[in-house]
Every structure is written in C-alpha cells, then in structure tokens.
Design an enzyme around this catalytic site. Structure first.
Site, PDB file in Angstrom:
ATOM      1  N   ASP A  15      -5.873   2.762  -3.453  1.00 17.09           N
ATOM      2  CA  ASP A  15      -7.167   2.646  -2.759  1.00 17.09           C
ATOM      3  C   ASP A  15      -7.518   3.883  -1.937  1.00 17.09           C
ATOM      4  OD1 ASP A  15      -5.303   2.105  -0.788  1.00 17.09           O
ATOM      5  OD2 ASP A  15      -6.288   0.300  -0.041  1.00 17.09           O
ATOM      6  N   ASP A  53      -1.044   1.872  -3.880  1.00 14.53           N
ATOM      7  CA  ASP A  53      -1.848   0.820  -4.522  1.00 14.53           C
ATOM      8  C   ASP A  53      -3.228   1.322  -4.945  1.00 14.53           C
ATOM      9  OD1 ASP A  53      -2.761   0.961  -1.898  1.00 14.53           O
ATOM     10  OD2 ASP A  53      -3.252  -1.162  -1.798  1.00 14.53           O
ATOM     11  N   ASP A  95      -2.560   6.768  -3.170  1.00 17.50           N
ATOM     12  CA  ASP A  95      -1.464   6.089  -2.474  1.00 17.50           C
ATOM     13  C   ASP A  95      -0.891   5.010  -3.399  1.00 17.50           C
ATOM     14  OD1 ASP A  95      -3.432   4.103  -2.263  1.00 17.50           O
ATOM     15  OD2 ASP A  95      -2.704   3.426  -0.330  1.00 17.50           O
ATOM     16  N   SER A 137       0.811  -1.226   0.000  1.00 17.77           N
ATOM     17  CA  SER A 137       0.000   0.000   0.000  1.00 17.77           C
ATOM     18  C   SER A 137       0.842   1.273   0.000  1.00 17.77           C
ATOM     19  CB  SER A 137      -0.953  -0.053   1.191  1.00 17.77           C
ATOM     20  OG  SER A 137      -1.751   1.086   1.225  1.00 17.77           O
TER      21      SER A 137
HETATM   22 MG    MG Z   1      -3.454   1.554   0.034  1.00 16.17          MG
END
Ligand code: MG
Length: 458
Positions: A243, A241, A239, A96
């Site tokens: 999400d 990744d 961010d 992440s």
């Molecule tokens: Mg994330």
C-alpha cells in the site's frame, strides 16, 4: 476495558501474541459485529499468514458469516474488492511493513476502508465481554474461494489513467516489491501500460530475505543502483503489503514520500483547483506550500492512515497522502495504494514529458529533521500542554500534539508517540542550520520539562 487495536489494526508477534486461538476469537468478535454478514478475507505473504487467515475465517464462520477467501493479495487490492462487491466488510491478515516475526489484522467496512475508532471500540467490547453471536450448528457460515480479483482491480486503477499517453511513452521501470505481495499487481499494471519492467526481490517470501519490508531510503540502495545501471526512467519500492510506494528517479536518487505526494498534489490541483487535500499534521510544509500555491484547501488530520481515509470520506475529498509513501486517490478508493500511486506518477511524467528528477527539482525545498525524547506515557499529555505555551502568539495547530509555524517558513511539530514512551519532534525550514538549532532548542526544553514533571510526581 482492554485495547486490541493500535494505530493500524491489531499487531503483534505471530504465535506469541497473535496465536491462532486468539485470532479465531477476534474472528468471532468481528463476525458478531457484522451480525453474521458477508465478509471478504485475505492476507499478505508472511509465513504465519495462512495459519492466521484460517483462524480468523474459522471465527467468522462460527459467528454465522459467509466468507469469501481471496487468499494472498496486496492490501489495497483486497480493499478494492470489498468496495466492488456486495459484502458487509472485510478482514486482512497483514503486518504491513513490520519485521517478519510480526503479523496483524485489519478490519474493513463495506466500502473497503478500515473501520474507524468507534467501530473498533464496539468489536473490543464484544471481545472482552464475550458477547459473541454463536450460530447454531446448522447455521454456521460457509467459506468460498474468490478468484480473479486482480483483473477487475487493475481495470479499476487503469480507468483513472491516460493509458494511451503512458503506453506511447514506453517507460522502463524497475520494481522492488521487497518480497511482498505487491509483486502480484504492480508488474501486471506496468506491462499492460507498455512499460518495460525489471524486477528485483520479486519472489513472495515471508522471511523478507532481501531487505526489510519497510521501504525506507536506507533499504533501497540496490533499487537505486539498478535504476542507474539500466538507465531506467523510474524505480519503485513497495512495502510488505503493497500500500506504500517510494520512488527512485532516473539518476538513482531516492525520494521520500512527501516529494512524490507533493508532485501528485501539484498536478491534481492544476487540473482540479479548489480541491481539498488531506494529510496528517506531521507532513512537510512542502505540501502546505504546494496546496497554497495551486489554490487548494489543506485539511490536516491526526497521524495515521485511518485518520486520512475517514477525513477524506467525511469531506468527499479526492486526494490524501502521507510522507511515508502512502497516497490515497479517492476516485479509486480513499486508501493508500502503491499500484495506483505508481500509475499516477507515470501519468504525470507522460503528460508533461519530463523526468522524475526534473519534476522534483521544480518543487520548493525544505530541510527536515526528526528526533525524539524519552517520556513516560503518563506525563506525555502534560508535557505537550506545557511546551505548547512556548508558542503563544504564533499560528499553531493542535490536532495531534502542537505544531507551530514561524515567519521564515520554518515549522515545528511536537507530539506524543502513539506507541512508544516518547515525544517526537519534527522540524523543518529553509536552512539546515536553522532546523538543527530548533531541534536542539526544543529537545533541551522537553528534557527539562520531563525531568521536572517526573520529580514533581515523586
Ligand atoms: Mg502497508
């Protein structure tokens, strides 16, 4: 028994804590848990992600799973793909927003939502007791590539938006995916909505050369400057990744996630009064005030996105959010999704024909201050119990630490950090002085308590 899973899956430094052999073994444990079923696997754009994705797929195949490899994609896109296909679960190699040397693994159920604590416990049990399902040599699984997941994902996102209205507005949007995989989806959505898209930090690069992968206000000055100098309507940062999303208004002001979540909540409740809104107990009272004003029902959870997702599933709630820029839109999928969130923000800007700065200025204002006090892990619990006595007679929440609400709309949350040897303080109120005073007061109290309990133990 040992622990593998933290607040958000398994995380660690790649090739030191998360070696390929360790991740392959996790893969066998996950594959055993899913009893050799069908699994979708994918990853973010970190330098070590291809190595660890191959390792986890190896393990899954060893347990007899059929694996569909989607390769690099944003976390929410992989989650949606799991939900939409007839599979038993999913795995994502991602850390992440963590620094570049980290990596991690998330395990998804068949609905695309990260598995809950009790399911993690079962995987840990299989792992540590080595109760693996090892397929016979001629029954090991197979791995197929799964392509074109982006189009069906974007169709899914768009099905919840007023496309004609957004198209007509012709927004100009600056996107900063921060060299992360969010770059694979969000620009495409915006282009299909007739937005003029300007990209910064657009190349996927696992060394994250332009800014840290966590979109915090202090990392987003270039985005803010770009929005201002181009005279764009909106800036959005993702961010690592994809999400979480943080927004910049047309004046170049960066807004923390509680503001944009409050805005989405306000317009959602205007249209769907009486709805349940799910958010962690650490969220600002701004959310509480908005939910009360617009006749919603607020449900608080422990801190952590998995907590929000599962509470939403349990209550069939349609909207959830976190202050860090995670918005969960249930009709799409009850997980954080930066692309869906950007769609929702554009949707409401188009509907009310207003700028983001204007919309945010209409929200109630709270001063927020956060701090922490060092505290050994073994006494965190007693310290929290002891400090809770200070709030007797006041309305309190004890979901995760203790949160007390005062008459003047100020509030304080004191909770044990999930990862660090520390106790966290979150204070908020209508005046800066009041909030500062609260933080100082409770910090001193906590320090005294911790000191006393440490010496009691010795
Ligand atoms: Mg994330």
């Amino acid at each position: 028994m040992g622990k593998l899973f933290g607040t958000n899956g398994i995380r660690g430094v790649a090739n030191i804590e998360l070696t390929p052999e360790f991740i392959a073994k996790i893969g066998v444990a996950v594959g055993s848990y899913f009893n050799g079923g069908k699994i979708i696997a994918g990853s973010d754009g970190r330098l070590t992600s291809p190595m660890l994705l191959s390792a986890v797929i190896s393990g899954l195949i060893s347990a007899g799973c059929t694996v569909y490899n989607v390769g690099m994609a944003p976390t929410p896109t992989i989650q949606y793909t799991v939900k939409k296909n007839d599979v038993d679960g999913g795995v994502i190699i991602t850390a992440s927003h963590n620094p570049p040397k980290y990596n991690g693994i998330k395990v998804l159920g068949g609905d695309g939502v990260e598995i809950y604590r009790n399911e993690e416990d079962q995987i840990e049990k299989i792992f540590f007791e080595e109760k693996f399902r090892r397929a016979a040599w001629n029954e090991t699984g197979e791995c197929y590539g799964l392509r074109n997941i982006f189009d069906s994902y974007l169709e899914g996102v768009k099905s919840h938006l007023n496309i004609d209205l957004i198209k007509k507005a012709g927004f100009r949007v600056v996107v900063d995916p921060g060299n992360g995989v969010g770059t694979l989806c969000l620009p495409k959505l915006l282009q299909s909505l007739n937005c003029k898209v300007y990209m910064i930090n657009a190349e996927i690069d696992g060394s994250f050369p332009s800014r840290p992968p966590e979109p915090r206000p202090e990392n987003l000055n270039v985005l803010a400057e770009t929005v201002k100098s181009l005279g764009a309507d909106l800036g959005v940062a993702l961010d690592g990744d994809g999400d979480r999303s943080i927004f910049v208004d047309e004046k170049g002001t960066i807004h923390w996630g509680d503001k944009t979540f409050a805005l989405i909540t306000k317009f959602f409740l205007k249209r769907n009064p009486q709805s349940i809104i799910v958010t962690p107990v650490s969220s600002s009272s701004l959310i509480k005030e908005i939910v009360e004003t617009y006749n919603g029902k607020l449900v608080l959870t422990k801190v952590g996105s998995v907590e929000v997702s599962h509470k939403m599933k349990e209550l069939k709630a349609e909207l959830g959010g976190e202050e860090n820029g995670g918005v969960f839109y249930g009709p799409h999928i009850p997980v954080r999704d930066g692309t869906m969130t950007t769609g929702l923000i554009l949707n409401l800007m188009a509907e009310v024909k207003s700028t983001l700065s204007q919309l945010i200025s209409e929200l109630p204002y709270y001063y927020i201050m956060k701090d922490k006090v060092e505290c050994p892990h073994n006494i965190k619990g007693v310290v929290i119990d002891e400090i809770a006595k200070e709030f007797e007679g006041l309305p309190t929440e004890k979901i995760d630490g203790v949160k007390a609400y005062f008459q003047d709309k100020s509030a304080i949350l004191i909770r044990a950090s999930g990862t660090e040897p520390a106790i966290r303080i979150y204070a908020e109120g209508k005046s800066r002085e009041k909030v500062k005073k609260m933080v100082m007061q409770y910090k001193a109290l906590l320090k005294n308590l911790i000191h006393k309990m440490k010496s009691d133990k010795n």
